[in-house]
Design an enzyme around this catalytic site. Structure first.
Site, PDB file in Angstrom:
ATOM      1  N   ASP A  70       0.861  -1.186   0.000  1.00 40.56           N
ATOM      2  CA  ASP A  70       0.000   0.000   0.000  1.00 40.56           C
ATOM      3  C   ASP A  70       0.900   1.239   0.000  1.00 40.56           C
ATOM      4  O   ASP A  70       1.703   1.425   0.928  1.00 40.56           O
ATOM      5  CB  ASP A  70      -0.861  -0.049   1.277  1.00 40.56           C
ATOM      6  N   TYR A 116      -9.522  15.461  -5.606  1.00 37.09           N
ATOM      7  CA  TYR A 116      -8.697  14.857  -6.664  1.00 37.09           C
ATOM      8  C   TYR A 116      -7.857  15.923  -7.365  1.00 37.09           C
ATOM      9  O   TYR A 116      -6.647  15.756  -7.548  1.00 37.09           O
ATOM     10  CB  TYR A 116      -9.610  14.144  -7.664  1.00 37.09           C
ATOM     11  N   ALA A 145      -6.961  18.870  -6.281  1.00 38.88           N
ATOM     12  CA  ALA A 145      -5.925  19.414  -5.397  1.00 38.88           C
ATOM     13  C   ALA A 145      -4.727  18.462  -5.334  1.00 38.88           C
ATOM     14  O   ALA A 145      -3.567  18.895  -5.359  1.00 38.88           O
ATOM     15  CB  ALA A 145      -6.492  19.642  -3.993  1.00 38.88           C
TER      16      ALA A 145
HETATM   17  N1  NAP Z   1      -8.728   7.129 -15.758  1.00 41.86           N
HETATM   18  C1  NAP Z   1      -8.588   8.433 -15.985  1.00 41.86           C
HETATM   19  O1  NAP Z   1      -9.434   9.068 -16.662  1.00 41.86           O
HETATM   20  C2  NAP Z   1      -7.404   9.180 -15.446  1.00 41.86           C
HETATM   21  C3  NAP Z   1      -7.218  10.492 -15.866  1.00 41.86           C
HETATM   22  C4  NAP Z   1      -6.129  11.209 -15.376  1.00 41.86           C
HETATM   23  C5  NAP Z   1      -5.235  10.613 -14.504  1.00 41.86           C
HETATM   24  N2  NAP Z   1      -5.454   9.322 -14.112  1.00 41.86           N
HETATM   25  C6  NAP Z   1      -4.497   8.745 -13.161  1.00 41.86           C
HETATM   26  O2  NAP Z   1      -3.970   7.548 -13.687  1.00 41.86           O
HETATM   27  C7  NAP Z   1      -3.584   6.695 -12.607  1.00 41.86           C
HETATM   28  C8  NAP Z   1      -4.159   5.318 -12.827  1.00 41.86           C
HETATM   29  O3  NAP Z   1      -5.569   5.432 -12.770  1.00 41.86           O
HETATM   30  P1  NAP Z   1      -6.570   4.422 -13.495  1.00 41.86           P
HETATM   31  O4  NAP Z   1      -7.586   5.268 -14.147  1.00 41.86           O
HETATM   32  O5  NAP Z   1      -5.831   3.409 -14.270  1.00 41.86           O
HETATM   33  O6  NAP Z   1      -7.280   3.812 -12.192  1.00 41.86           O
HETATM   34  P2  NAP Z   1      -7.475   2.344 -11.604  1.00 41.86           P
HETATM   35  O7  NAP Z   1      -7.851   1.380 -12.691  1.00 41.86           O
HETATM   36  O8  NAP Z   1      -8.369   2.498 -10.444  1.00 41.86           O
HETATM   37  O9  NAP Z   1      -6.008   1.964 -11.123  1.00 41.86           O
HETATM   38  C9  NAP Z   1      -5.448   2.515  -9.977  1.00 41.86           C
HETATM   39  C10 NAP Z   1      -4.240   1.684  -9.605  1.00 41.86           C
HETATM   40  O10 NAP Z   1      -3.635   2.280  -8.442  1.00 41.86           O
HETATM   41  C11 NAP Z   1      -3.497   1.277  -7.438  1.00 41.86           C
HETATM   42  N3  NAP Z   1      -3.643   1.881  -6.132  1.00 41.86           N
HETATM   43  C12 NAP Z   1      -4.645   2.698  -5.699  1.00 41.86           C
HETATM   44  N4  NAP Z   1      -4.475   3.014  -4.422  1.00 41.86           N
HETATM   45  C13 NAP Z   1      -3.332   2.395  -4.016  1.00 41.86           C
HETATM   46  C14 NAP Z   1      -2.632   2.321  -2.802  1.00 41.86           C
HETATM   47  N5  NAP Z   1      -3.061   2.971  -1.693  1.00 41.86           N
HETATM   48  N6  NAP Z   1      -1.510   1.598  -2.740  1.00 41.86           N
HETATM   49  C15 NAP Z   1      -1.060   0.930  -3.827  1.00 41.86           C
HETATM   50  N7  NAP Z   1      -1.674   0.956  -5.027  1.00 41.86           N
HETATM   51  C16 NAP Z   1      -2.799   1.675  -5.102  1.00 41.86           C
HETATM   52  C17 NAP Z   1      -4.597   0.255  -7.722  1.00 41.86           C
HETATM   53  O11 NAP Z   1      -4.210  -1.031  -7.266  1.00 41.86           O
HETATM   54  P3  NAP Z   1      -4.816  -1.768  -5.982  1.00 41.86           P
HETATM   55  O12 NAP Z   1      -6.231  -1.314  -5.805  1.00 41.86           O
HETATM   56  O13 NAP Z   1      -4.663  -3.217  -6.327  1.00 41.86           O
HETATM   57  O14 NAP Z   1      -3.919  -1.349  -4.873  1.00 41.86           O
HETATM   58  C18 NAP Z   1      -4.611   0.256  -9.249  1.00 41.86           C
HETATM   59  O15 NAP Z   1      -3.642  -0.625  -9.756  1.00 41.86           O
HETATM   60  C19 NAP Z   1      -4.073   7.375 -11.321  1.00 41.86           C
HETATM   61  O16 NAP Z   1      -3.013   8.104 -10.748  1.00 41.86           O
HETATM   62  C20 NAP Z   1      -5.126   8.345 -11.845  1.00 41.86           C
HETATM   63  O17 NAP Z   1      -5.315   9.461 -10.993  1.00 41.86           O
HETATM   64  C21 NAP Z   1      -6.510   8.590 -14.558  1.00 41.86           C
END
Ligand code: NAP
Length: 250
Positions: free
Chosen positions: A55, A147, A149
């Protein structure tokens, strides 16, 4: 071939990016709290994967991961800090605990990973640090205070750190996605213009990483619009933001 630590590799953008990096022949330490999908990748790419389960909110778990990487590889060439979360504030229900949760993972969790990764990167070959920001940091959207921020803070942190790391020849890239179809955004109940698939987003990032740009930003039209809106005077930003705002429930 580089030795890479990728956080947030169990779903969404990170899961596809993990696959792309492994297909390119890199050795990858795959990070997340859920181990199952990471173990599947490890089985598909024998000898290339290190499981980095933990984590990012917990500094001792992050330090343990870094010491496992150090024992196995000695150093890191590429670090991609992608793990993140999103929760929205409901109008009329301001919730500092929600803000704390989002900041703890997106900003503080990333900082724990930075503290653990930098000593390993300093010993790496042509070290490259990549942090996942968001295009939301250019223009304040309703309900997205926590988010936005966290991601605006990450932008500042990355740009400042880039100055400090320049002397050490560590390249720093900030990634600014628009909307990407992942478990994170599937919970959204509002229109998401120019939504990309996780495959497209990860492919776009993977193709650009070798050039080490300062920023990787997509989709072009949507992110340009957010940048332009963010540069408007505050009163205009308020007017536009209010058109997107939701009325308090109840
Ligand atoms: N999707 C979008 O539209 C978008 C847009 C802009 C930026 N982003 C950014 O892109 C990144 C990936 O997002 P995503 O959209 O692919 O979301 P996602 O499918 O929810 O993936 C998030 C990943 O982060 C891990 N994670 C979350 N909290 C964690 C913690 N406390 N410790 C360790 N691992 C953690 C999760 O794994 P576990 O739950 O297995 O720990 C998962 O692998 C994020 O930083 C997000 O803010 C996404």
């Amino acid at each position: 071939m580089s030795r890479c630590w990728l956080t947030g590799a169990s779903s969404g953008i990170g899961a596809v990016l993990a696959l792309r990096l492994l297909e390119q022949g890199h050795q990858v330490a795959l990070g997340a709290r859920r181990a199952e999908s990471l173990a599947n990748l490890a089985a598909r790419f024998p000898g290339q994967v290190l499981l980095a389960i933990g984590d990012v909110d917990q500094p001792e778990q992050v330090a343990l991961i870094a010491s496992q990487i150090e024992q196995a590889w000695g150093s890191l060439d590429l670090v991609i800090l992608n793990a993140g979360t999103c929760e929205y504030l409901e109008p009329g229900q301001f919730d500092p605990a929600l803000i704390e949760r989002v900041i703890r993972t997106n900003l503080i969790g990333t900082s724990h990973c930075l503290a653990a990764a930098l000593p390993l990167l300093r010993r790496g070959q042509r070290p490259h640090l990549v942090v996942m920001g968001s295009s939301v940091s250019w223009f304040a959207l309703p309900r997205a205070g926590a988010y936005g921020a966290s991601k605006a803070a990450l932008r500042y942190l990355v740009e400042s750190l880039r100055l400090d790391l320049a002397r050490e020849n560590i390249d720093v890239t900030l990634v600014n996605p628009g909307f990407v179809d992942t478990p994170l955004t599937r919970r959204n109940d509002f229109p998401m213009p120019q939504l990309w698939s996780a495959e497209r987003a990860a492919g776009y990032i993977a193709a650009r990483l070798p050039r080490r740009p300062l920023e990787i930003t997509f989709p072009a039209a949507f992110t340009l619009l957010l940048r332009l809106l963010g540069a408007l005077p505050a009163r205009w930003r308020l007017k536009l933001g209010l058109r997107l705002a939701r009325q308090p429930q109840g």
